[in-house]
Each structure stands twice: as structure tokens, then as C-alpha cells.
Scaffold this active site. Structure first.
Site, short mmCIF file in Angstrom:
data_model
loop_
_atom_site.label_atom_id
_atom_site.label_comp_id
_atom_site.label_asym_id
_atom_site.label_seq_id
_atom_site.Cartn_x
_atom_site.Cartn_y
_atom_site.Cartn_z
N ARG A 113 0.84 -1.21 0.00
CA ARG A 113 0.00 0.00 0.00
C ARG A 113 0.87 1.25 0.00
O ARG A 113 0.54 2.25 -0.64
CB ARG A 113 -0.96 -0.03 1.20
CG ARG A 113 -2.06 1.01 1.09
CD ARG A 113 -3.13 0.81 2.13
NE ARG A 113 -2.61 0.93 3.49
CZ ARG A 113 -3.31 0.64 4.58
NH1 ARG A 113 -4.57 0.20 4.49
NH2 ARG A 113 -2.77 0.77 5.79
N LYS A 215 -2.79 6.37 1.31
CA LYS A 215 -2.62 6.90 2.66
C LYS A 215 -1.75 8.16 2.60
O LYS A 215 -0.59 8.17 3.04
CB LYS A 215 -2.01 5.83 3.56
CG LYS A 215 -2.60 5.84 4.95
CD LYS A 215 -2.38 4.53 5.66
CE LYS A 215 -2.51 4.68 7.16
NZ LYS A 215 -3.73 5.27 7.64
N GLU A 251 -16.30 5.96 4.42
CA GLU A 251 -15.60 5.50 5.62
C GLU A 251 -15.53 6.63 6.63
O GLU A 251 -16.17 7.67 6.44
CB GLU A 251 -14.21 4.98 5.25
CG GLU A 251 -13.31 6.00 4.57
CD GLU A 251 -11.91 5.45 4.31
OE1 GLU A 251 -11.41 4.65 5.12
OE2 GLU A 251 -11.30 5.85 3.30
#
Ligand code: PLP
Ligand code: COI
Length: 372
Positions: A113, A215, A251
Site C-alpha cells: 500500500r 494513505k 468510511e
């Protein structure tokens, strides 16, 4: 007004370690002694540990990197991270297992990620094998801070990268720093497993085709006003909706949603603009393979949330934090699981996942990375 169970602040000032100059019996025998911290009340905050890893990218290549005791960074006033927020990070934890090993959970997925985040932000990739090695080395070097088994605390690991060379025209930096530090943490939400009250936010977190799936620090910077607003109104967290139609559940600022239907199916939002949570992906496997539950990943309309039996937030920091109530502009969605404890399916998911992480339950192949 709602019972506020907001995220644990930087409440670590009280984490005084009782130090002694004398060598303990353990040290004399070469046995590592744990720091004498109040593990049970540690909160989710920054507590400086002994060593961190630093590697520098210059002239198109990463150097070897090294562990250092220096927790501070000196950079140019015009560094890319300071001017145009060119930075991304990861969040992981090290656990002490029941049999005394120190392990991390699926670090290969964090490495992947981070690579995805770097590519999207025009940053150089720190090779995945080196990412895992750096995490391993930093945890091992801070072994004394890995909370003991059963303490309720864990060692949070924060790998991150940022543009460090000066840029004034809008473009990627030429030089970067990759670092990994650790900090012992307790539960992300103060109430521990007390169900949360969530606000349907009027702010958007991520644009379609934007950066919600990586992220990037910028995703968190833009959520700060929304979270402060929610806290001031007595809510614990925000539920963001899809920015395109404001119809589907996305989210929260730091975790994915999981829902349980009244016939015990575990469902989770599918969206290109949410972070692909490693915890959520693992929980879907746990639900299916360990608990024999039906699972589904699909777009979930806010409109159907009132029909669900249970709701939880999942993430490295959040683990699974139960949601008792969602408030949509005065309209309350109260889950049958209530405001005092986790719903039964959420609890089984929580127990199985943490059981795997703490070595009480056999893990699927490759999930547990042993540090020592
Ligand atoms: N969503 C957001 C926005 C997050 O910051 C996090 C935390 O990492 C998560 C979801 C959960 O992801 P993971 O389970 O990989 O920690
Ligand atoms: C994590 O769960 O590791 C995160 O990065 C979320 C953040 C809100 C602490």
C-alpha cells in the site's frame, strides 16, 4: 447531546517511566527488560521510543539507511512536504503473543500500500523487502516498548515518507526521506469497546478519482476541520459519504465500516475512494473462513443502514470499534446491538482477529511476521 468517547488525545504526559541507574538482574544476564510504563492507561498518543529508521533518497537512489536515536528532523523551509504536502504513511502494530514472541500483522500488505501511495504522489518507492526489514529492525530495537501480552496495549509502527528538497513551482521534490518510528499505544477511542456515536458529515473526505484510496497525509489534513466540528457537537467520528452523489457510505477519517445484516451477513462498502483497509480485508476472511459467515463487498447506500443489526469501524488503530448510533441530520439510526456493548457478530470478529494477532488462534499462511 451524546456521550463523547472521542479519540484519545496526545495524553501521554503521564507516562512517566520509573528509571533507575543500577543494572537490573535481567540486564546483567542480557535479558531485555520492558520499560516500566502504565500499559493499561497508555491512550493513543505519541511517546518517544529509543530508535527509529531513516533512509534518504538522493540522485535517484536510496541510501542504506540506519537506525538513529535522533527523533528530530531538520529540513529546508521550502521542502516539498512543507509547501505541497508531499507525504504518505502507513500504520501497523507489533504485538506480544501469548507465548512471548513479538510479531507484526501482514506487513507485506502495508509495504504494497505504501508503494501504491508513493506512485500516486510521484514519490520514489522504498523497496518492499527493505520496508519490511526496516519495520522489523525498528521494532526489535524498541523491544522494551512492546507492551506485554494481555496489557491491552500494542506498539504502533509508523512508516512514512516525505519530499525533503526545496520546491517552489508545483512539482515533485527531488530528494526524499523514508522513516519508521514506533510508539506504544492503547485503544484509539477512549471508551475502549464502548459503542460510538457517528455523525453523517456534511464535508467530503475524498473526490471520485482523487486520493481517498491511498494513505496520503493530505487526506487527513482536510479531515481535521470535519472531526473537530463533529467532536464539538458531541460525536465521536464522522461517516463520510461518496462525494459524487452523497448517497453511499464511504468510511470515517481513520477506519473502514463493517455492517452485519439481521441475517448475519458481514458487508462492507466497495468504493474506489476509500482506503483499502488491511484490517477490513482480513476480517472478511475471518468472517468467511473462521466463522462460516457470508460476506459481501458492495456499494452500501446510507438509506439501507437503518436495516442493519450491527456496525463497527475497523482499522489498525481502531481494531474493531463498535458503533451504537449514526446520526444523519437529527435522524437517529440506533443499532439493535445498543450503546453498552459490541454486537455478537462484531465481538466474534474482534475475538478471532485479536486471537490471531496475539497468537491464540492459528493464522492463515503468511499473516504473522515474527520479529523475535
Ligand atoms: N481508513 C482510513 C482513512 C485509515 O486511515 C485507516 C487506517 O489505516 C483505515 C481505513 C484502516 O486501514 P488498516 O486496516 O489498513 O489500518
Ligand atoms: C491506522 O489505523 O493505522 C491509521 O493510520 C489511522 C489513524 C487515524 C491513526
Amino acid at each position: 447531546m451524546y456521550n463523547i468517547v472521542t479519540c484519545n488525545g496526545e495524553g501521554t504526559e503521564s507516562l512517566q517511566e520509573e528509571t533507575t541507574e543500577e543494572m537490573t538482574e535481567g540486564e546483567e544476564l542480557g535479558i531485555m527488560e520492558k520499560k516500566n510504563l502504565d500499559w493499561a492507561n497508555i491512550g493513543f498518543g505519541y511517546h518517544e521510543t529509543d530508535k527509529r529508521f531513516v533512509a534518504n533518497y538522493k540522485n535517484g537512489a536510496w541510501d542504506d539507511g540506519a537506525l538513529t536515536e535522533d527523533a528530530n528532523i531538520v529540513m529546508n523551509e521550502c521542502a516539498g512536504v512543507l509547501q505541497y504536502a508531499q507525504t504518505c504513511f502507513e500504520g501497523m502494530k507489533a504485538y506480544t503473543t501469548e507465548d512471548g514472541r513479538i510479531v507484526t500483522f501482514r506487513p507485506d500488505l502495508n509495504a504494497q500500500r505504501m508503494e501504491d501511495s508513493c506512485k500516486r504522489l510521484e514519490m520514489p518507492v522504498f523497496p518492499q523487502d527493505r520496508f519490511i526489514q526496516a519495520v522489523t529492525d525498528v521494532v526489535a530495537a524498541n523491544e522494551a516498548y512492546v507492551p506485554p501480552y494481555g496489557s491491552g496495549a500494542t506498539l504502533y509502527i509508523r512508516p512514512y515518507m516525505f519530499g525533503i528538497s526545496p520546491v517552489i513551482g508545483v512539482r515533485p521534490a527531488e530528494e526524499y526521506q523514508f522513516r519508521v518510528f514506533t510508539t506504544p499505544v492503547g485503544p484509539y477511542f477512549k471508551g475502549g469497546v464502548k459503542p460510538l456515536t457517528i455523525k453523517v458529515s456534511d464535508f467530503d473526505r475524498a473526490a471520485p478519482h482523487g486520493t481517498g484510496h491511498i494513505k496520503a497525509g493530505l487526506n487527513y489534513a482536510m479531515s481535521l476541520h470535519a472531526i473537530m466540528t463533529a467532536h464539538a457537537e458531541g460525536f465521536d467520528e464522522n461517516m463520510y459519504l461518496d462525494a459524487g452523489s452523497r448517497t453511499y457510505v464511504e468510511e470515517t477519517g481513520g477506519a473502514n465500516f463493517l455492517f452485519v445484516t439481521k441475517d448475519n451477513k458481514v458487508i462492507t462498502p466497495k468504493s474506489d475512494s476509500i482506503l483499502p483497509s488491511i484490517t477490513r480485508r482480513s476480517l472478511m476472511t475471518v468472517a468467511k473462513d473462521y466463522l462460516g459467515l457470508e460476506v459481501e463487498e458492495r456499494p452500501i447506500a446510507l438509506e439501507e443502514v437503518k436495516d442493519f443489526a450491527e456496525c463497527g469501524l475497523c482499522g489498525t488503530a481502531a481494531v474493531i470499534s463498535p458503533v451504537g448510533k449514526i446520526v444523519d441530520h437529527g435522524k437517529e439510526i440506533a443499532f439493535p446491538s445498543g450503546m453498552s456493548e459490541m454486537g455478537p457478530v462484531t465481538k466474534k470478529l474482534y475475538d478471532t482477529l485479536t486471537g490471531i494477532q496475539m497468537g491464540r488462534i492459528d493464522a492463515p499462511e503468511g499473516w504473522i511476521h515474527v520479529i523475535k
